[in-house]
Design a protein around this motif. Sequence first.
Motif, PDB file in Angstrom:
ATOM      1  N   THR A 198      20.202  13.168  40.151  1.00  0.00           N
ATOM      2  CA  THR A 198      20.741  11.844  39.816  1.00  0.00           C
ATOM      3  C   THR A 198      22.129  11.654  40.415  1.00  0.00           C
ATOM      4  O   THR A 198      22.421  10.630  41.042  1.00  0.00           O
ATOM      5  CB  THR A 198      20.806  11.654  38.290  1.00  0.00           C
ATOM      6  OG1 THR A 198      19.489  11.729  37.743  1.00  0.00           O
ATOM      7  CG2 THR A 198      21.425  10.303  37.930  1.00  0.00           C
ATOM      8  N   GLN A 235      21.806  15.828  30.907  1.00  0.00           N
ATOM      9  CA  GLN A 235      21.009  17.024  31.196  1.00  0.00           C
ATOM     10  C   GLN A 235      19.826  17.165  30.254  1.00  0.00           C
ATOM     11  O   GLN A 235      19.195  18.221  30.200  1.00  0.00           O
ATOM     12  CB  GLN A 235      21.892  18.262  31.112  1.00  0.00           C
ATOM     13  CG  GLN A 235      22.960  18.302  32.208  1.00  0.00           C
ATOM     14  CD  GLN A 235      23.862  19.517  32.086  1.00  0.00           C
ATOM     15  OE1 GLN A 235      24.457  19.748  31.041  1.00  0.00           O
ATOM     16  NE2 GLN A 235      23.965  20.296  33.154  1.00  0.00           N
ATOM     17  N   SER A 236      19.508  16.079  29.531  1.00  0.00           N
ATOM     18  CA  SER A 236      18.396  16.144  28.587  1.00  0.00           C
ATOM     19  C   SER A 236      17.052  16.343  29.283  1.00  0.00           C
ATOM     20  O   SER A 236      16.075  16.761  28.668  1.00  0.00           O
ATOM     21  CB  SER A 236      18.344  14.864  27.728  1.00  0.00           C
ATOM     22  OG  SER A 236      18.092  13.717  28.532  1.00  0.00           O
ATOM     23  N   ARG A 237      16.999  16.044  30.591  1.00  0.00           N
ATOM     24  CA  ARG A 237      15.775  16.269  31.373  1.00  0.00           C
ATOM     25  C   ARG A 237      15.908  17.476  32.289  1.00  0.00           C
ATOM     26  O   ARG A 237      15.125  17.663  33.214  1.00  0.00           O
ATOM     27  CB  ARG A 237      15.442  15.022  32.201  1.00  0.00           C
ATOM     28  CG  ARG A 237      15.110  13.798  31.359  1.00  0.00           C
ATOM     29  CD  ARG A 237      14.742  12.614  32.239  1.00  0.00           C
ATOM     30  NE  ARG A 237      14.501  11.410  31.464  1.00  0.00           N
ATOM     31  CZ  ARG A 237      14.279  10.208  31.983  1.00  0.00           C
ATOM     32  NH1 ARG A 237      14.262  10.050  33.298  1.00  0.00           N
ATOM     33  NH2 ARG A 237      14.078   9.158  31.204  1.00  0.00           N
ATOM     34  N   VAL A 271      20.934   9.799  30.444  1.00  0.00           N
ATOM     35  CA  VAL A 271      20.092  10.929  30.023  1.00  0.00           C
ATOM     36  C   VAL A 271      20.793  12.265  30.189  1.00  0.00           C
ATOM     37  O   VAL A 271      20.418  13.260  29.553  1.00  0.00           O
ATOM     38  CB  VAL A 271      18.740  10.960  30.773  1.00  0.00           C
ATOM     39  CG1 VAL A 271      17.942   9.700  30.489  1.00  0.00           C
ATOM     40  CG2 VAL A 271      18.942  11.138  32.274  1.00  0.00           C
ATOM     41  N   HIS A 315      17.258  17.691  37.339  1.00  0.00           N
ATOM     42  CA  HIS A 315      17.160  16.227  37.337  1.00  0.00           C
ATOM     43  C   HIS A 315      18.556  15.604  37.320  1.00  0.00           C
ATOM     44  O   HIS A 315      18.797  14.614  38.021  1.00  0.00           O
ATOM     45  CB  HIS A 315      16.371  15.742  36.126  1.00  0.00           C
ATOM     46  CG  HIS A 315      16.223  14.248  36.061  1.00  0.00           C
ATOM     47  ND1 HIS A 315      15.259  13.566  36.762  1.00  0.00           N
ATOM     48  CD2 HIS A 315      16.947  13.292  35.407  1.00  0.00           C
ATOM     49  CE1 HIS A 315      15.378  12.272  36.539  1.00  0.00           C
ATOM     50  NE2 HIS A 315      16.398  12.077  35.726  1.00  0.00           N
ATOM     51  N   TYR A 316      19.464  16.200  36.559  1.00  0.00           N
ATOM     52  CA  TYR A 316      20.821  15.659  36.496  1.00  0.00           C
ATOM     53  C   TYR A 316      21.503  15.772  37.852  1.00  0.00           C
ATOM     54  O   TYR A 316      22.137  14.815  38.319  1.00  0.00           O
ATOM     55  CB  TYR A 316      21.640  16.390  35.436  1.00  0.00           C
ATOM     56  CG  TYR A 316      23.075  15.893  35.370  1.00  0.00           C
ATOM     57  CD1 TYR A 316      23.371  14.630  34.872  1.00  0.00           C
ATOM     58  CD2 TYR A 316      24.123  16.675  35.847  1.00  0.00           C
ATOM     59  CE1 TYR A 316      24.675  14.157  34.839  1.00  0.00           C
ATOM     60  CE2 TYR A 316      25.434  16.212  35.814  1.00  0.00           C
ATOM     61  CZ  TYR A 316      25.702  14.952  35.307  1.00  0.00           C
ATOM     62  OH  TYR A 316      26.993  14.480  35.285  1.00  0.00           O
TER      63      TYR A 316
END
Length: 287
Positions: free
Chosen positions: A90, A80-82, A78, A86-87
């Motif tokens: 992760t 940095q799409s969220r 995913v 969030h990235y």
Amino acid sequence: MKRDIRIGSHVSTRGGFLAAARHAADIGGSCFQYFPKNPRSLHIKQPDIRDAQACAAFCREHDLQSIAHTPYPSNMAVGQSRGDEHYRLTVQSLVNDLVIAEACGSLGIVVHFGHLKSEDVLAGYQNVIRCLNDVLAGWRGSAKLLIENQAGDHGSMGMTLEECVKVRQLAEHPEHIGFCLDTCHLYAAGGWNPARTDELLAKGQELGYWDHLVAVHLNDSKYGAGSRKDRHARIGQGMIGEEGLRSLVLSAELAGKMFVLESEKGEDGTHREDIAEVLSWSDSKGE
């Protein structure tokens, strides 16, 4: 020809890491898998280092090997799409898992290849590679990040051995990356015909996949080949069948690898029965 098989199962860490290792040994296993922290969250855990070191010592004393399985929300694809937060979480979570696994003496942490809901397929692969780079940039431990192949139930990414090999090749620190093969996932993805295991072994050899394979999730499948359904079954009680799984376990290419059961438990609440079943194959004629 007798073949030593290193077989175990996923075990709970409810009583701590040492307790998990003791349980693995008590049910006849020579290896095990565990969650380093809450499997539903990416929040960082400060482990009990003394407990982790005691686990590592117990494993050395009893010739046990282990791997950790990262929390389910871990999704390298995913990017940095969220959002940036969030990235970063992760990446930090995966580093945290590596630190815990290293303290426990584990060979590595298993993380799913990941999936991205986007028409830009290439972006998903780029995200996986960037995540691998960021997680491993400062890593100096011996525990490896183990990429697990996927069944295809959430998308088409990570279903093949080729994809796992390619992202490892393109990553900046391939020496810290290995593989964890899930037999149910590969079968459900249409990547393995148990009646022609020799073809799978030859492909893995050609790709150099077996050279970097650390562990195998030895799961039968409740659904058929190409179903793209990730539903594990007990040994010999699924669509793959005992003969197909045995042909893979006893192959020369997988000699010495760690096999971990992730299926339903037996009537005694453990994987003892299935572990004993797999160990009985050691008297079969290997390849």
